[in-house]
Design an enzyme around this catalytic site. Structure first.
Site, PDB file in Angstrom:
ATOM      1  N   TYR A   2       0.866  -1.195   0.000  1.00 36.54           N
ATOM      2  CA  TYR A   2       0.000   0.000   0.000  1.00 36.54           C
ATOM      3  C   TYR A   2       0.893   1.232   0.000  1.00 36.54           C
ATOM      4  O   TYR A   2       1.841   1.308   0.802  1.00 36.54           O
ATOM      5  CB  TYR A   2      -0.877  -0.009   1.265  1.00 36.54           C
ATOM      6  N   GLU A  57      -3.498   7.468  -3.920  1.00 40.61           N
ATOM      7  CA  GLU A  57      -3.337   6.210  -3.184  1.00 40.61           C
ATOM      8  C   GLU A  57      -3.276   5.035  -4.156  1.00 40.61           C
ATOM      9  O   GLU A  57      -4.077   4.958  -5.085  1.00 40.61           O
ATOM     10  CB  GLU A  57      -4.529   6.032  -2.242  1.00 40.61           C
TER      11      GLU A  57
END
Ligand code: GDP
Ligand code: MN
Length: 398
Positions: free
Chosen positions: A101, A189
């Protein structure tokens, strides 16, 4: 403005971040075409501006043309947590070895930028961050600093990447930073940033972005041609579109009382006051819109605002609630009179002023002797009047 995954991927690609080949499609015919072009297996992904699509059945792997069509027919009509699917992304399926991530966001709390990274990416990332906060690495970048290759390298190493992966992840982080700055984003993101490839063939392995979420700062839209290419293909509400053209913050609602005020907080309170009055009077009258004329509004702004609200056929009365600060109530009063002069509709307008030039503004309105104008000393009274006059107007038309 939040982007759809397919739009966010487009921005990542423009900044050189590897993403699997994917095509946006809006019906099963387009899906079949896209799947044939991409090859099997491929992933069909609901395009909604909400996370956890995977867990809601909005991300499915398919192996044949028939399966692609069938799956898209299930996903296209779906609503995920109240968000209607606007289409699907047909994406090349990758063999996923690991999910990381990465994100860069604007941190309003610490007034800087926040780079986050963890080796525990994927659909459970929030849960893992809560249970194992140490697994999430974080770097604050102040507004005057830059994010450089050394820092990106350190970040990549800190989450356990090694060898060639470190270089690639560092490059991706820097590209995300470039993307973040150049698009005036508040969030970029990638989740998952996946290590993909054949487990037995080292040379086939690499990192790529399988999903992306980007939010753009609406205040910067003027620097980007209004992000015209990202505007939703769904037809906008005509009143909202007209308000946007005039730079007004307007949201269309379901009720009968138009609400205009200055400052989001005051307008919200006014909406509450109208809803409360409707409940107290037991007639179910509700606000018809939210309209914030902002600070320092001119007579012209008030005139345009009132014209937009009065043009709405569901509006029976309008409540104008202004607290004069930079905005002068005298200017607002002149705008109201200008609008009432120009418009043919004659609906009651209830005004409450306080603050800068309130007395002058109220005098100007009273002097106009317009039977549609009602002046009230308090917000409560103004809301009560707007609601009871709305009921009367509705009954008069029956
Ligand atoms: P989200 O649930 O809205 O975050 O949607 P994602 O696009 O992140 O997809 C959810 C999950 O589906 C990912 O975490 C992956 O595990 C899986 N996924 C998505 N694309 C692929 C792919 O190309 N190959 C494989 N094997 N899994 C994928
Ligand atoms: Mn995801």
């Amino acid at each position: 403005m939040d982007l759809y995954e397919y739009q966010a991927r487009q921005l990542l690609e423009e900044h050189g971040i590897p993403t699997p080949h994917a095509v946006f499609a809006q019906n099963s015919h387009e899906v079949a075409q896209a799947a044939e072009e991409i090859g099997y297996p491929c992933v069909i992904k609901a395009q909604v501006k909400i996370g956890h699509r995977g867990q809601s059945g909005g991300v499915k792997l398919v192996h044949t043309r028939d399966e692609a069509i069938l799956t898209s027919e299930q996903i296209l009509p779906m609503s995920i947590q109240g968000h209607k699917t606007s289409g699907v992304l047909v994406a090349e399926a990758k063999n996923v070895l690991h999910e990381y991530y990465l994100s860069i966001s604007l941190d309003r709390g610490s007034r800087d930028f926040d780079v986050l990274a963890t080796a525990n990416g994927g659909t459970e990332v929030e849960q893992i961050a809560k249970e194992h906060p140490d697994a999430v690495k974080r770097l604050h970048i102040s507004a005057l600093e830059n994010f450089d290759l050394a820092a990106a390298h350190a970040m990549a190493e800190s989450i356990g990447l090694y060898h060639a992966d470190v270089d690639q992840a560092a490059q991706i982080l820097l590209s995300m930073w470039e993307c973040f700055k150049s698009t005036d984003a508040t969030l970029v993101e990638i989740n998952p940033l996946a290590k993909v490839g054949d487990p037995d063939d080292e040379s086939s392995k690499s990192l790529c972005a399988l999903d992306a979420k980007i939010s753009l700062d609406d205040n910067a839209a003027f620097r980007h041609d209004g992000w015209r290419r990202f505007v939703d293909p769904v037809l906008p509400d005509p009143f909202e579109a007209r308000a946007r053209q005039h730079g007004l913050h307007y949201v269309h609602l379901q009720g009968e009382v138009g609400v205009i005020g200055n400052g989001a907080g005051l307008v919200m309170s006014s909406l509450d006051a109208v809803s409360g009055a409707g409940e107290d009077q037991g007639n179910g009258i509700k606000p018809a819109n939210f309209l914030d004329i902002g600070g320092g509004a001119s007579a012209q702004t008030m005139n345009e605002s009132l014209s937009i609200v009065l043009a709405d056929p569901q509006v029976e009365t309008v409540l104008v609630n202004v607290y004069g600060g930079i905005t002068s109530c005298q200017q607002v009063a002149e705008g109201i009179l200008l609008a009432l002069d120009q418009l043919v509709v004659s609906k009651p307008v209830i005004v409450r002023f306080d603050g800068n030039a309130a007395a002058e503004g109220l005098n100007t309105l009273s002097a106009a002797n317009n039977p549609n104008l009602h002046v009230c000393p308090s917000m409560q009274e103004a809301a009560d009047t707007a609601v009871s006059l709305a009921v009367r107007a509705k009954e008069a038309r029956r």
